[in-house]
Design a protein around this motif. Structure first.
Motif, PDB file in Angstrom:
ATOM      1  N   LEU A   1      -0.401  18.100   5.324  1.00  0.00           N
ATOM      2  CA  LEU A   1       0.186  16.820   4.603  1.00  0.00           C
ATOM      3  C   LEU A   1       1.507  17.334   3.885  1.00  0.00           C
ATOM      4  O   LEU A   1       2.307  16.421   3.920  1.00  0.00           O
ATOM      5  CB  LEU A   1      -0.742  16.197   3.596  1.00  0.00           C
ATOM      6  N   PHE A   2       1.275  18.426   3.389  1.00  0.00           N
ATOM      7  CA  PHE A   2       2.546  18.681   2.631  1.00  0.00           C
ATOM      8  C   PHE A   2       3.032  20.313   2.988  1.00  0.00           C
ATOM      9  O   PHE A   2       1.950  21.039   3.636  1.00  0.00           O
ATOM     10  CB  PHE A   2       2.453  18.667   1.124  1.00  0.00           C
ATOM     11  N   ASP A   3       4.106  20.784   2.634  1.00  0.00           N
ATOM     12  CA  ASP A   3       4.449  21.916   3.215  1.00  0.00           C
ATOM     13  C   ASP A   3       3.976  23.230   2.074  1.00  0.00           C
ATOM     14  O   ASP A   3       3.792  24.429   2.764  1.00  0.00           O
ATOM     15  CB  ASP A   3       6.095  22.189   3.316  1.00  0.00           C
ATOM     16  N   HIS A   4       4.123  22.865   0.865  1.00  0.00           N
ATOM     17  CA  HIS A   4       3.748  23.883  -0.137  1.00  0.00           C
ATOM     18  C   HIS A   4       2.694  23.634  -1.222  1.00  0.00           C
ATOM     19  O   HIS A   4       2.834  24.127  -2.271  1.00  0.00           O
ATOM     20  CB  HIS A   4       5.223  24.342  -0.885  1.00  0.00           C
ATOM     21  N   GLU A   5       1.889  22.777  -1.041  1.00  0.00           N
ATOM     22  CA  GLU A   5       0.865  22.328  -1.952  1.00  0.00           C
ATOM     23  C   GLU A   5      -0.209  23.397  -2.074  1.00  0.00           C
ATOM     24  O   GLU A   5      -0.243  24.330  -1.334  1.00  0.00           O
ATOM     25  CB  GLU A   5       0.260  21.210  -1.579  1.00  0.00           C
ATOM     26  N   THR A   6      -0.800  23.240  -3.379  1.00  0.00           N
ATOM     27  CA  THR A   6      -1.654  24.418  -3.666  1.00  0.00           C
ATOM     28  C   THR A   6      -2.960  23.400  -4.213  1.00  0.00           C
ATOM     29  O   THR A   6      -2.852  22.619  -4.926  1.00  0.00           O
ATOM     30  CB  THR A   6      -1.415  25.096  -4.981  1.00  0.00           C
TER      31      THR A   6
ATOM     32  N   TYR B   1       2.210  10.328   1.097  1.00  0.00           N
ATOM     33  CA  TYR B   1       0.713   9.982   1.174  1.00  0.00           C
ATOM     34  C   TYR B   1       0.940   8.671   1.922  1.00  0.00           C
ATOM     35  O   TYR B   1       0.088   8.292   3.034  1.00  0.00           O
ATOM     36  CB  TYR B   1       0.115   9.633  -0.040  1.00  0.00           C
ATOM     37  N   ARG B   2       1.470   7.660   1.541  1.00  0.00           N
ATOM     38  CA  ARG B   2       1.539   6.016   1.964  1.00  0.00           C
ATOM     39  C   ARG B   2       1.954   6.211   3.533  1.00  0.00           C
ATOM     40  O   ARG B   2       1.381   5.531   4.428  1.00  0.00           O
ATOM     41  CB  ARG B   2       2.421   5.357   1.281  1.00  0.00           C
ATOM     42  N   ALA B   3       3.176   6.771   3.821  1.00  0.00           N
ATOM     43  CA  ALA B   3       3.717   7.115   5.042  1.00  0.00           C
ATOM     44  C   ALA B   3       2.602   7.675   6.207  1.00  0.00           C
ATOM     45  O   ALA B   3       2.413   7.343   7.188  1.00  0.00           O
ATOM     46  CB  ALA B   3       4.799   7.922   5.012  1.00  0.00           C
TER      47      ALA B   3
ATOM     48  N   LYS C   1      -9.193   2.173   6.329  1.00  0.00           N
ATOM     49  CA  LYS C   1      -9.227   2.061   8.018  1.00  0.00           C
ATOM     50  C   LYS C   1     -10.409   1.701   8.505  1.00  0.00           C
ATOM     51  O   LYS C   1     -11.467   2.560   8.184  1.00  0.00           O
ATOM     52  CB  LYS C   1      -8.857   3.390   8.455  1.00  0.00           C
ATOM     53  N   GLY C   2     -10.669   0.748   9.275  1.00  0.00           N
ATOM     54  CA  GLY C   2     -11.977   0.415  10.105  1.00  0.00           C
ATOM     55  C   GLY C   2     -11.674  -0.901  10.594  1.00  0.00           C
ATOM     56  O   GLY C   2     -10.690  -1.599  10.312  1.00  0.00           O
ATOM     57  N   LYS C   3     -12.693  -1.457  11.258  1.00  0.00           N
ATOM     58  CA  LYS C   3     -12.560  -2.609  12.318  1.00  0.00           C
ATOM     59  C   LYS C   3     -12.964  -3.911  11.254  1.00  0.00           C
ATOM     60  O   LYS C   3     -12.491  -4.904  11.464  1.00  0.00           O
ATOM     61  CB  LYS C   3     -13.596  -2.728  13.167  1.00  0.00           C
ATOM     62  N   GLN C   4     -13.474  -3.704  10.051  1.00  0.00           N
ATOM     63  CA  GLN C   4     -13.716  -4.573   9.099  1.00  0.00           C
ATOM     64  C   GLN C   4     -13.708  -4.161   7.496  1.00  0.00           C
ATOM     65  O   GLN C   4     -14.099  -2.899   7.464  1.00  0.00           O
ATOM     66  CB  GLN C   4     -15.349  -5.271   9.373  1.00  0.00           C
ATOM     67  N   ALA C   5     -13.568  -4.961   6.627  1.00  0.00           N
ATOM     68  CA  ALA C   5     -13.259  -4.352   5.263  1.00  0.00           C
ATOM     69  C   ALA C   5     -14.556  -3.866   4.689  1.00  0.00           C
ATOM     70  O   ALA C   5     -14.414  -2.911   4.002  1.00  0.00           O
ATOM     71  CB  ALA C   5     -12.820  -5.499   4.357  1.00  0.00           C
ATOM     72  N   GLU C   6     -15.675  -4.215   5.214  1.00  0.00           N
ATOM     73  CA  GLU C   6     -16.889  -3.752   4.517  1.00  0.00           C
ATOM     74  C   GLU C   6     -17.415  -2.357   5.088  1.00  0.00           C
ATOM     75  O   GLU C   6     -18.342  -1.785   4.336  1.00  0.00           O
ATOM     76  CB  GLU C   6     -18.030  -4.715   4.759  1.00  0.00           C
ATOM     77  N   ARG C   7     -16.783  -1.640   5.923  1.00  0.00           N
ATOM     78  CA  ARG C   7     -17.196  -0.501   6.564  1.00  0.00           C
ATOM     79  C   ARG C   7     -15.875   0.220   6.778  1.00  0.00           C
ATOM     80  O   ARG C   7     -14.650  -0.221   7.349  1.00  0.00           O
ATOM     81  CB  ARG C   7     -18.108  -0.664   7.829  1.00  0.00           C
ATOM     82  N   GLY C   8     -15.846   1.740   7.243  1.00  0.00           N
ATOM     83  CA  GLY C   8     -15.030   2.363   7.695  1.00  0.00           C
ATOM     84  C   GLY C   8     -14.588   3.800   6.677  1.00  0.00           C
ATOM     85  O   GLY C   8     -15.449   4.362   6.034  1.00  0.00           O
ATOM     86  N   ASP C   9     -13.503   4.212   6.783  1.00  0.00           N
ATOM     87  CA  ASP C   9     -12.875   5.333   5.856  1.00  0.00           C
ATOM     88  C   ASP C   9     -12.119   4.828   4.788  1.00  0.00           C
ATOM     89  O   ASP C   9     -11.098   3.855   5.065  1.00  0.00           O
ATOM     90  CB  ASP C   9     -12.150   6.298   6.806  1.00  0.00           C
ATOM     91  N   TYR C  10     -12.212   5.086   3.589  1.00  0.00           N
ATOM     92  CA  TYR C  10     -11.477   4.719   2.426  1.00  0.00           C
ATOM     93  C   TYR C  10     -10.737   6.138   1.982  1.00  0.00           C
ATOM     94  O   TYR C  10     -11.349   6.937   1.722  1.00  0.00           O
ATOM     95  CB  TYR C  10     -12.342   4.011   1.423  1.00  0.00           C
ATOM     96  N   VAL C  11      -9.669   5.775   1.250  1.00  0.00           N
ATOM     97  CA  VAL C  11      -8.599   6.858   0.504  1.00  0.00           C
ATOM     98  C   VAL C  11      -8.200   6.475  -0.858  1.00  0.00           C
ATOM     99  O   VAL C  11      -7.395   5.409  -0.579  1.00  0.00           O
ATOM    100  CB  VAL C  11      -7.653   7.611   1.464  1.00  0.00           C
ATOM    101  N   ALA C  12      -8.663   6.943  -1.925  1.00  0.00           N
ATOM    102  CA  ALA C  12      -7.748   6.849  -3.015  1.00  0.00           C
ATOM    103  C   ALA C  12      -7.005   7.801  -3.490  1.00  0.00           C
ATOM    104  O   ALA C  12      -7.408   9.088  -3.432  1.00  0.00           O
ATOM    105  CB  ALA C  12      -8.716   6.351  -4.015  1.00  0.00           C
ATOM    106  N   VAL C  13      -5.653   7.781  -3.798  1.00  0.00           N
ATOM    107  CA  VAL C  13      -4.819   8.713  -4.135  1.00  0.00           C
ATOM    108  C   VAL C  13      -4.156   8.318  -5.410  1.00  0.00           C
ATOM    109  O   VAL C  13      -3.907   7.199  -5.714  1.00  0.00           O
ATOM    110  CB  VAL C  13      -3.780   8.984  -3.128  1.00  0.00           C
ATOM    111  N   TYR C  14      -4.123   9.480  -6.281  1.00  0.00           N
ATOM    112  CA  TYR C  14      -3.541   9.144  -7.649  1.00  0.00           C
ATOM    113  C   TYR C  14      -2.631  10.305  -7.974  1.00  0.00           C
ATOM    114  O   TYR C  14      -2.824  11.553  -7.575  1.00  0.00           O
ATOM    115  CB  TYR C  14      -4.457   9.289  -8.733  1.00  0.00           C
ATOM    116  N   VAL C  15      -1.323   9.788  -8.426  1.00  0.00           N
ATOM    117  CA  VAL C  15      -0.101  10.887  -8.385  1.00  0.00           C
ATOM    118  C   VAL C  15       0.172  10.936  -9.895  1.00  0.00           C
ATOM    119  O   VAL C  15       0.357   9.744 -10.654  1.00  0.00           O
ATOM    120  CB  VAL C  15       0.922  10.795  -7.727  1.00  0.00           C
ATOM    121  N   ASN C  16       0.377  12.267 -10.523  1.00  0.00           N
ATOM    122  CA  ASN C  16       1.053  12.001 -11.964  1.00  0.00           C
ATOM    123  C   ASN C  16       1.671  13.475 -11.939  1.00  0.00           C
ATOM    124  O   ASN C  16       1.742  14.508 -11.240  1.00  0.00           O
ATOM    125  CB  ASN C  16      -0.224  11.868 -13.053  1.00  0.00           C
ATOM    126  N   GLU C  17       2.281  13.571 -13.321  1.00  0.00           N
ATOM    127  CA  GLU C  17       2.768  14.919 -13.664  1.00  0.00           C
ATOM    128  C   GLU C  17       2.203  15.693 -14.610  1.00  0.00           C
ATOM    129  O   GLU C  17       1.710  14.907 -15.628  1.00  0.00           O
ATOM    130  CB  GLU C  17       4.421  14.851 -13.957  1.00  0.00           C
TER     131      GLU C  17
END
Length: 337
Positions: free
Chosen positions: A26-31, A93-95, A141-157
């Protein structure tokens, strides 16, 4: 000692959430600073800005809304190079997520997300920083809102070093939605071609209307579905299919309100309509549901109530000798002389 892992291994930690990406990393130099895996978990993910409550029933940070999920969970904490800004990280992340077929259900940036300490409580250890450098998104991501794959991302410094926390759930099931009440007004929900299923973003909007109906007895809702009838002239089957699709879209919204609003007859389902867009106009505008939340009109007084509150007729006024004097328009009778 915190074990630092290469970016190739970081991809493995996130593979369950973004396996459709098929990229080296996803990124070039993350740790990777921390990672957690649980084969099955009940988890709540924020779907609205964090707020601070200080009232008789609760004091402290709380989510303005959240989704409750059950599924296989992976959580990773990533530190990024100082050259990567907090904004560039969340945009990356969004892209990547949208490019892999995920749809953004909710996102916020900087102070509009709320106070940073609230996010620390919601997403756990590793989440610190200032509200001016924070970003959050919830994707599905899924055919309906009630099932599928979910991702939550939080970014801060953290000490001028960008950090992200990614929580992903694979093959998960939505068990509950909590939202704040919507304000009265009209909104439109748009659908994919030949589809009547609600996205997670639309489901959150519909549930806000359900919350408003549940909390305020003086509100009512109206639902109308539409379909693009550009191809209706071809066959009778095409016309029937579009009419059915428009009705299904309205039914999806009305059913959720009926199941979650406890509103009785305060939800009006006006069914479906087929509309043909003007030549050259995108038919997406007609693939929608109009949802209106408004005040209920005051009930009209019943005839019986009118009769009970009517002013009684006035009594004849007494004369000086105690006799009554006729009032109003009456014929006087006199003796002939």
């Amino acid at each position: 000692m915190i074990k630092r892992i290469s970016s190739a291994l970081a991809l493995m930690a996130l593979a369950g959430a973004v396996k459709a990406l098929q990229v080296p990393a996803l990124f070039d130099h993350e740790t990777v600073m921390a990672r957690t895996y649980q084969s099955r978990i009940n988890i709540e993910l924020p779907s609205s800005p964090i707020r601070y409550l200080d009232n008789e029933t609760r004091q402290g940070y709380a989510s303005g809304g959240e989704v409750h999920l059950v599924g296989r969970m992976r959580r990773v904490v990533l530190d990024h190079p100082p050259a990567d800004s907090d904004l560039s990280i969340i945009e990356h992340y969004r892209a990547r997520l949208t490019g892999a077929g995920y749809r953004i259900a909710f996102e916020c940036h900087r102070d509009e997300c709320g106070d940073a300490p609230g996010w620390r409580l919601m997403l756990g250890q590793g989440v610190i920083g200032e509200s001016g450098s924070q970003h959050y998104l919830l994707a599905h991501k899924g055919k309906q809102a009630e099932r599928g794959d979910y991702v939550a991302v939080y970014v801060n410094e953290v000490d001028d070093l960008p950090r992200s926390v990614a929580v992903s759930l694979e093959n998960a099931r939505l068990t509950r939605v909590l939202t704040l009440a919507a304000e009265p007004g009209e909104q439109q929900l748009f659908f994919a071609l030949n589809d009547s299923r609600l996205s997670l973003a639309d489901l959150l909007r519909v549930d806000r209307v359900a919350t408003a109906l549940r909390e305020q007895d003086d509100l009512q809702a109206a639902v109308t579905g539409y379909a693009d009838g550009a191809g209706d002239a071809a066959t009778e089957n095409g016309r029937d299919s579009n009419r059915r699709l428009a009705r299904e879209r309205a039914d999806r919204v009305a059913t959720w309100l009926a199941d979650h609003a406890d509103a009785g007859d305060r939800v009006a389902n006006h069914g479906g309509q087929v509309q043909v867009p003007p030549p050259g106009e995108d038919g997406r505008h007609w693939r929608r549901v109009d949802l209106i939340l408004e005040q209920r009109p005051a009930p009209a007084p019943t005839p019986q109530a009118d009769a009970e509150t009517a002013t009684p007729p006035s009594e004849p006024a007494p004369t000086g000798d105690g006799a009554t004097q006729p009032q109003g328009d009456q014929d006087d009778e006199t003796d002939s002389v």
